[in-house]
Scaffold this motif. Sequence first.
Motif, PDB file in Angstrom:
ATOM      1  N   VAL A  53       0.851  -1.174   0.000  1.00  0.00           N
ATOM      2  CA  VAL A  53       0.000   0.000   0.000  1.00  0.00           C
ATOM      3  C   VAL A  53       0.894   1.233   0.000  1.00  0.00           C
ATOM      4  CG1 VAL A  53      -1.730   1.253   1.326  1.00  0.00           C
ATOM      5  CG2 VAL A  53      -1.792  -1.225   1.269  1.00  0.00           C
ATOM      6  N   SER A  54       0.540   2.219  -0.829  1.00  0.00           N
ATOM      7  CA  SER A  54       1.313   3.453  -0.863  1.00  0.00           C
ATOM      8  C   SER A  54       1.119   4.207   0.446  1.00  0.00           C
ATOM      9  CB  SER A  54       0.857   4.334  -2.027  1.00  0.00           C
ATOM     10  OG  SER A  54       1.111   3.707  -3.252  1.00  0.00           O
ATOM     11  N   PRO A  55       2.143   4.904   0.902  1.00  0.00           N
ATOM     12  CA  PRO A  55       2.009   5.679   2.132  1.00  0.00           C
ATOM     13  C   PRO A  55       1.138   6.915   1.896  1.00  0.00           C
ATOM     14  CG  PRO A  55       4.131   6.099   1.117  1.00  0.00           C
ATOM     15  CD  PRO A  55       3.474   5.010   0.319  1.00  0.00           C
ATOM     16  N   ARG A  56       0.659   7.498   2.983  1.00  0.00           N
ATOM     17  CA  ARG A  56      -0.147   8.720   2.918  1.00  0.00           C
ATOM     18  C   ARG A  56       0.688   9.854   2.326  1.00  0.00           C
ATOM     19  NH1 ARG A  56      -0.818  10.419   8.340  1.00  0.00           N
ATOM     20  NH2 ARG A  56       0.662  12.081   8.010  1.00  0.00           N
ATOM     21  N   CYS A  57       0.057  10.690   1.524  1.00  0.00           N
ATOM     22  CA  CYS A  57       0.735  11.855   0.952  1.00  0.00           C
ATOM     23  C   CYS A  57       0.997  12.876   2.061  1.00  0.00           C
ATOM     24  CB  CYS A  57      -0.128  12.508  -0.119  1.00  0.00           C
ATOM     25  SG  CYS A  57      -0.445  11.501  -1.581  1.00  0.00           S
ATOM     26  N   HIS A  58       2.195  13.391   2.093  1.00  0.00           N
ATOM     27  CA  HIS A  58       2.550  14.453   3.035  1.00  0.00           C
ATOM     28  C   HIS A  58       2.532  15.792   2.307  1.00  0.00           C
ATOM     29  CE1 HIS A  58       3.522  11.566   6.124  1.00  0.00           C
ATOM     30  NE2 HIS A  58       4.224  10.887   5.235  1.00  0.00           N
ATOM     31  N   THR A  59       2.357  16.859   3.055  1.00  0.00           N
ATOM     32  CA  THR A  59       2.259  18.199   2.478  1.00  0.00           C
ATOM     33  C   THR A  59       3.422  18.491   1.541  1.00  0.00           C
ATOM     34  OG1 THR A  59       1.081  18.948   4.452  1.00  0.00           O
ATOM     35  CG2 THR A  59       2.031  20.651   3.038  1.00  0.00           C
ATOM     36  N   SER A  60       4.617  18.074   1.914  1.00  0.00           N
ATOM     37  CA  SER A  60       5.806  18.364   1.105  1.00  0.00           C
ATOM     38  C   SER A  60       5.777  17.677  -0.261  1.00  0.00           C
ATOM     39  CB  SER A  60       7.067  17.959   1.858  1.00  0.00           C
ATOM     40  OG  SER A  60       7.049  16.554   2.106  1.00  0.00           O
ATOM     41  N   GLN A  61       4.905  16.689  -0.447  1.00  0.00           N
ATOM     42  CA  GLN A  61       4.808  15.949  -1.712  1.00  0.00           C
ATOM     43  C   GLN A  61       3.720  16.500  -2.628  1.00  0.00           C
ATOM     44  OE1 GLN A  61       4.216  12.199   0.661  1.00  0.00           O
ATOM     45  NE2 GLN A  61       5.443  11.347  -1.009  1.00  0.00           N
ATOM     46  N   LEU A  62       3.006  17.517  -2.173  1.00  0.00           N
ATOM     47  CA  LEU A  62       1.813  17.967  -2.884  1.00  0.00           C
ATOM     48  C   LEU A  62       1.859  19.431  -3.285  1.00  0.00           C
ATOM     49  CD1 LEU A  62      -0.724  16.259  -0.467  1.00  0.00           C
ATOM     50  CD2 LEU A  62      -0.124  15.470  -2.779  1.00  0.00           C
ATOM     51  N   ARG A  63       1.132  19.730  -4.357  1.00  0.00           N
ATOM     52  CA  ARG A  63       0.872  21.105  -4.792  1.00  0.00           C
ATOM     53  C   ARG A  63      -0.635  21.261  -4.796  1.00  0.00           C
ATOM     54  NH1 ARG A  63      -0.538  22.927  -9.844  1.00  0.00           N
ATOM     55  NH2 ARG A  63       0.046  20.925 -10.752  1.00  0.00           N
ATOM     56  N   ALA A  64      -1.131  22.410  -4.354  1.00  0.00           N
ATOM     57  CA  ALA A  64      -2.574  22.660  -4.307  1.00  0.00           C
ATOM     58  C   ALA A  64      -2.946  23.800  -5.241  1.00  0.00           C
ATOM     59  CB  ALA A  64      -3.004  23.006  -2.887  1.00  0.00           C
ATOM     60  N   PHE A  65      -4.136  23.700  -5.817  1.00  0.00           N
ATOM     61  CA  PHE A  65      -4.724  24.822  -6.539  1.00  0.00           C
ATOM     62  C   PHE A  65      -6.234  24.716  -6.461  1.00  0.00           C
ATOM     63  CE2 PHE A  65      -4.476  21.711  -9.983  1.00  0.00           C
ATOM     64  CZ  PHE A  65      -5.647  21.920 -10.706  1.00  0.00           C
ATOM     65  N   VAL A  66      -6.899  25.836  -6.718  1.00  0.00           N
ATOM     66  CA  VAL A  66      -8.359  25.873  -6.739  1.00  0.00           C
ATOM     67  C   VAL A  66      -8.780  25.971  -8.191  1.00  0.00           C
ATOM     68  CG1 VAL A  66     -10.423  27.155  -6.049  1.00  0.00           C
ATOM     69  CG2 VAL A  66      -8.478  26.968  -4.467  1.00  0.00           C
ATOM     70  N   GLY A  67      -9.624  25.034  -8.610  1.00  0.00           N
ATOM     71  CA  GLY A  67     -10.095  25.006  -9.991  1.00  0.00           C
ATOM     72  C   GLY A  67     -11.195  26.025 -10.251  1.00  0.00           C
ATOM     73  N   ARG A  68     -11.698  25.982 -11.465  1.00  0.00           N
ATOM     74  CA  ARG A  68     -12.713  26.915 -11.937  1.00  0.00           C
ATOM     75  C   ARG A  68     -14.057  26.673 -11.249  1.00  0.00           C
ATOM     76  NH1 ARG A  68     -16.195  26.637 -16.323  1.00  0.00           N
ATOM     77  NH2 ARG A  68     -15.377  24.570 -16.788  1.00  0.00           N
ATOM     78  N   ASN A  69     -14.773  27.751 -10.957  1.00  0.00           N
ATOM     79  CA  ASN A  69     -16.095  27.683 -10.357  1.00  0.00           C
ATOM     80  C   ASN A  69     -17.072  27.009 -11.323  1.00  0.00           C
ATOM     81  OD1 ASN A  69     -18.391  28.133  -8.800  1.00  0.00           O
ATOM     82  ND2 ASN A  69     -18.563  30.284  -9.341  1.00  0.00           N
ATOM     83  N   ASP A  70     -17.899  26.129 -10.781  1.00  0.00           N
ATOM     84  CA  ASP A  70     -18.970  25.482 -11.538  1.00  0.00           C
ATOM     85  C   ASP A  70     -20.276  25.844 -10.838  1.00  0.00           C
ATOM     86  OD1 ASP A  70     -20.436  23.886 -13.246  1.00  0.00           O
ATOM     87  OD2 ASP A  70     -19.938  22.026 -12.198  1.00  0.00           O
ATOM     88  N   PRO A  71     -20.794  27.077 -11.093  1.00  0.00           N
ATOM     89  CA  PRO A  71     -21.953  27.559 -10.346  1.00  0.00           C
ATOM     90  C   PRO A  71     -23.237  26.821 -10.713  1.00  0.00           C
ATOM     91  CG  PRO A  71     -21.421  29.076 -12.116  1.00  0.00           C
ATOM     92  CD  PRO A  71     -20.360  28.014 -12.124  1.00  0.00           C
ATOM     93  N   GLY A  72     -24.170  26.853  -9.774  1.00  0.00           N
ATOM     94  CA  GLY A  72     -25.471  26.256 -10.037  1.00  0.00           C
ATOM     95  C   GLY A  72     -26.443  26.543  -8.913  1.00  0.00           C
ATOM     96  N   ALA A  73     -27.648  26.973  -9.256  1.00  0.00           N
ATOM     97  CA  ALA A  73     -28.737  27.213  -8.304  1.00  0.00           C
ATOM     98  C   ALA A  73     -28.303  28.067  -7.112  1.00  0.00           C
ATOM     99  CB  ALA A  73     -29.320  25.888  -7.834  1.00  0.00           C
ATOM    100  N   GLY A  74     -27.614  29.170  -7.376  1.00  0.00           N
ATOM    101  CA  GLY A  74     -27.182  30.062  -6.309  1.00  0.00           C
ATOM    102  C   GLY A  74     -25.987  29.563  -5.523  1.00  0.00           C
ATOM    103  N   GLN A  75     -25.388  28.455  -5.953  1.00  0.00           N
ATOM    104  CA  GLN A  75     -24.228  27.884  -5.279  1.00  0.00           C
ATOM    105  C   GLN A  75     -22.963  28.129  -6.090  1.00  0.00           C
ATOM    106  OE1 GLN A  75     -24.119  25.933  -2.298  1.00  0.00           O
ATOM    107  NE2 GLN A  75     -26.154  26.776  -2.064  1.00  0.00           N
ATOM    108  N   TRP A  76     -21.872  28.343  -5.386  1.00  0.00           N
ATOM    109  CA  TRP A  76     -20.557  28.365  -6.016  1.00  0.00           C
ATOM    110  C   TRP A  76     -19.874  27.070  -5.629  1.00  0.00           C
ATOM    111  CZ3 TRP A  76     -18.128  33.909  -5.424  1.00  0.00           C
ATOM    112  CH2 TRP A  76     -18.831  34.795  -6.250  1.00  0.00           C
ATOM    113  N   ASN A  77     -19.298  26.421  -6.617  1.00  0.00           N
ATOM    114  CA  ASN A  77     -18.674  25.114  -6.424  1.00  0.00           C
ATOM    115  C   ASN A  77     -17.272  25.113  -7.025  1.00  0.00           C
ATOM    116  OD1 ASN A  77     -21.245  23.774  -5.504  1.00  0.00           O
ATOM    117  ND2 ASN A  77     -21.863  24.402  -7.548  1.00  0.00           N
ATOM    118  N   PHE A  78     -16.283  24.966  -6.169  1.00  0.00           N
ATOM    119  CA  PHE A  78     -14.883  24.980  -6.603  1.00  0.00           C
ATOM    120  C   PHE A  78     -14.208  23.659  -6.256  1.00  0.00           C
ATOM    121  CE2 PHE A  78     -16.004  29.363  -5.688  1.00  0.00           C
ATOM    122  CZ  PHE A  78     -15.479  30.061  -6.763  1.00  0.00           C
ATOM    123  N   PRO A  79     -13.426  23.097  -7.172  1.00  0.00           N
ATOM    124  CA  PRO A  79     -12.614  21.938  -6.785  1.00  0.00           C
ATOM    125  C   PRO A  79     -11.298  22.401  -6.154  1.00  0.00           C
ATOM    126  CG  PRO A  79     -12.435  22.290  -9.148  1.00  0.00           C
ATOM    127  CD  PRO A  79     -13.397  23.330  -8.614  1.00  0.00           C
TER     128      PRO A  79
END
Length: 192
Positions: A53-79
Motif C-alpha cells: 500500500v502506498s504511504p499517505r501523501c505528506h504536504t511536502s509531496q503535494l501542490r494545491a490549486f483551486v479550480g474553476r467555479n462550476d456555479p449552479g442554483a445560487g451555489q458556487w462550487n470549486f474543486p
Amino acid sequence: MANTSQGVRRAALLASAAAALGLLTACGGEDGTGGTAQRVAGTPAAENPSPSVSPRCHTSQLRAFVGRNDPGAGQWNFPIVLTNTSGRGCTVRGYPGAAFLDASGKQLGPDPRRSPATPVTVTLAPGASAWAGLTFSHPEVSGARSATPASLLVTPPGEREPLKVAWTAGRVPVSGNASTVFLTAFSPGTAP
C-alpha cells in the motif's frame, strides 16, 4: 517396503491438500470477495498490482490549486485539487482542511463543514491529482455577510502543515444566514 510406500502416499496426500488449499486461498477471501486488488476508478494502476500500500501523501509531496467555479442554483462550487509532485506514489483519504485568510493572515469566517460522505482512498501516482469540493451559497443571493479573501489554506488529510493558495474568485460568505461553507471528501481527478 510397505512403510516406505505408505510414507510416500501420505506425503503425496499432504502435498495435494496443500495445493488445493493454496488454490482456494487465491480464489477469494472468506467474506466472498475476490482475490484481486481493488482500487478507486480513475486512479493510475500498474499492470500487475502489488499487495503493498502506498504511504499517505505528506504536504511536502503535494501542490494545491483551486479550480474553476462550476456555479449552479445560487451555489458556487470549486474543486480544491492536490497533485502529487514527488517521484513516488502516495494516497489521500478523507477531507482537506480549509480556511480563508485576509491579506494579514487572519481567518475569515468559521471553518468549513464536511458534507456527509464515505471517504475512499485515492492513490496518486507521480503527477496524478485528487479533488475535494468547496461549496457555498453565493453571498449576493444568500444575503450572508461576505469578505474577499487573499488566500485559501489547504491542509491535506492527516497533515498539520497547510498549503497556501491565492484566492482570486471574489467574495465568500463569512457570517449570517446561509454563510456555511461545505467540503466534500477527495475523489480522483481534478474536477467532477
